[in-house]
Design a protein around this motif. Structure first.
Motif, short mmCIF file in Angstrom:
data_model
loop_
_atom_site.label_atom_id
_atom_site.label_comp_id
_atom_site.label_asym_id
_atom_site.label_seq_id
_atom_site.Cartn_x
_atom_site.Cartn_y
_atom_site.Cartn_z
N ASP A 1 0.87 -1.01 0.13
CA ASP A 1 -0.15 -0.10 0.05
C ASP A 1 0.90 1.19 -0.10
O ASP A 1 0.07 2.25 0.30
N HIS A 2 2.09 1.18 -0.07
CA HIS A 2 2.98 2.12 -0.22
C HIS A 2 4.37 1.98 -1.02
O HIS A 2 4.80 0.72 -1.30
N VAL A 3 4.80 3.02 -1.70
CA VAL A 3 6.19 2.89 -2.22
C VAL A 3 6.99 4.04 -1.64
O VAL A 3 6.70 5.02 -1.35
N TYR A 4 8.31 3.80 -1.69
CA TYR A 4 9.20 5.07 -1.23
C TYR A 4 10.00 5.66 -2.53
O TYR A 4 10.46 4.97 -3.36
N VAL A 5 10.30 6.87 -2.40
CA VAL A 5 10.56 7.70 -3.54
C VAL A 5 11.84 8.41 -2.81
O VAL A 5 11.50 9.27 -1.97
N VAL A 6 13.05 8.15 -3.36
CA VAL A 6 14.30 9.07 -2.75
C VAL A 6 14.44 10.17 -3.82
O VAL A 6 14.81 9.93 -5.14
N THR A 7 14.38 11.44 -3.48
CA THR A 7 14.31 12.50 -4.65
C THR A 7 14.91 13.96 -3.87
O THR A 7 14.89 13.79 -2.63
N THR A 8 15.49 14.74 -4.87
CA THR A 8 15.54 16.06 -4.08
C THR A 8 14.12 16.85 -4.46
O THR A 8 14.25 18.07 -4.19
N ALA A 9 13.16 16.15 -5.06
CA ALA A 9 12.05 17.17 -5.30
C ALA A 9 11.26 17.12 -3.98
O ALA A 9 11.12 16.35 -2.98
N SER A 10 9.94 18.11 -4.03
CA SER A 10 9.08 18.29 -2.94
C SER A 10 8.14 17.13 -2.98
O SER A 10 7.86 16.46 -4.18
N PRO A 11 7.63 16.68 -1.69
CA PRO A 11 6.45 15.67 -1.75
C PRO A 11 5.38 16.11 -2.79
O PRO A 11 4.82 15.27 -3.31
N ASP A 12 5.30 17.36 -2.80
CA ASP A 12 4.21 17.96 -3.69
C ASP A 12 4.36 17.64 -5.10
O ASP A 12 3.48 16.99 -5.79
N ASP A 13 5.50 17.66 -5.46
CA ASP A 13 6.11 17.49 -7.04
C ASP A 13 5.85 15.87 -7.09
O ASP A 13 5.42 15.46 -8.06
N VAL A 14 6.39 15.00 -6.00
CA VAL A 14 6.51 13.74 -6.33
C VAL A 14 4.87 13.20 -6.41
O VAL A 14 4.23 12.34 -7.19
N ARG A 15 3.96 13.82 -5.50
CA ARG A 15 2.66 13.30 -5.80
C ARG A 15 1.85 13.75 -7.08
O ARG A 15 1.08 12.97 -7.69
N SER A 16 2.41 14.72 -7.80
CA SER A 16 1.69 15.34 -8.84
C SER A 16 2.18 14.38 -10.03
O SER A 16 1.44 14.20 -11.01
N TRP A 17 3.44 13.89 -9.82
CA TRP A 17 3.98 12.97 -10.80
C TRP A 17 3.20 11.77 -10.99
O TRP A 17 3.06 10.90 -11.81
N ALA A 18 2.84 11.38 -9.60
CA ALA A 18 2.00 10.04 -9.63
C ALA A 18 0.54 10.30 -9.55
O ALA A 18 -0.36 9.41 -9.11
N GLY A 19 0.10 11.55 -10.04
CA GLY A 19 -1.41 11.82 -10.04
C GLY A 19 -2.39 10.85 -10.66
O GLY A 19 -3.35 10.40 -10.16
N ALA A 20 -1.65 9.91 -11.93
CA ALA A 20 -2.60 9.10 -12.51
C ALA A 20 -3.00 7.90 -11.58
O ALA A 20 -3.79 7.10 -11.94
N LEU A 21 -1.98 7.77 -10.38
CA LEU A 21 -2.43 6.69 -9.47
C LEU A 21 -3.05 7.15 -8.09
O LEU A 21 -3.23 6.26 -7.33
N ASP A 22 -3.47 8.27 -8.21
CA ASP A 22 -4.42 8.65 -7.16
C ASP A 22 -3.87 8.53 -5.61
O ASP A 22 -4.66 7.95 -4.76
N PRO A 23 -2.63 8.86 -5.24
CA PRO A 23 -2.21 8.41 -4.11
C PRO A 23 -2.51 9.45 -3.08
O PRO A 23 -3.14 10.58 -3.40
#
Length: 133
Positions: free
Chosen positions: A80-102
Motif C-alpha cells: 500500500d506504499h512506495v518510497y521515492v528517494v528524491t530532491t523534489a518536494s513531496p507535492d511534486d512527487v505526488r503530482s508525478w503520481a497523479g494518475a495513481l491517485d495517491p
C-alpha cells in the motif's frame, strides 16, 4: 516473477521487505496487489509505467515498493506504499503520481524505522512515501 519475489521477501527480516519495481511488477496482473481500494483501479501495468517514469526523472535517486502483507506462495504480495528517494518536494512527487491517485505523501518510513535492506538517501535528498488507502 512471483517465486523470485517471494524468495527476496523471505531474505529480508525486519519491519518490512522492500523490493525494486521490476521484481514487484514483472508478471504482476493482480490489481489487489497495490492500490486495491482505488475506485477506478488503473491496473498493475499502469502503476509500473507511472512509477518507473518517476524513477527515471533526474531528480529521483530510486523508487522502492514496501511489502505490507505476504500472501500464499501462489498469490502476489500486497503493498500500500512506495518510497521515492528524491530532491523534489513531496507535492511534486505526488503530482508525478497523479494518475495513481495517491494519498497525501509522507516523509518517513512506513513503520517508523528504515527497512533492513539499505536504501541510500543522500544528504541532498529526501524520502517521500506515496501510499494508497
Amino acid at each position: 516473477m512471483l517465486p523470485d519475489l517471494h524468495e527476496e521477501i523471505t531474505t529480508q527480516a525486519g519491519p518490512e521487505a522492500v523490493v525494486d519495481l521490476e521484481l514487484f511488477f514483472d508478471g504482476n496482473d493482480d490489481p489487489a496487489s497495490i492500490g486495491c481500494n482505488l475506485a477506478d483501479h488503473p491496473g498493475p501495468a499502469r502503476f509500473y509505467e507511472v512509477l518507473s517514469a518517476i524513477r527515471d526523472r533526474p531528480e529521483v535517486e530510486s523508487v522502492w515498493v514496501g511489502i505490507t502483507e505476504v500472501m500464499d506462495a501462489d498469490e502476489w504480495p500486497f503493498s500500500d506504499h512506495v518510497y521515492v528517494v528524491t530532491t523534489a518536494s513531496p507535492d511534486d512527487v505526488r503530482s508525478w503520481a497523479g494518475a495513481l491517485d495517491p494519498e497525501e505523501p509522507g516523509d518517513s518510513w512506513w513503520h517508523g524505522v528504515p527497512p533492513l535492506r539499505e536504501i541510500d538517501v543522500p544528504p541532498s535528498s529526501r524520502l517521500v512515501t506515496l501510499w494508497w488507502d
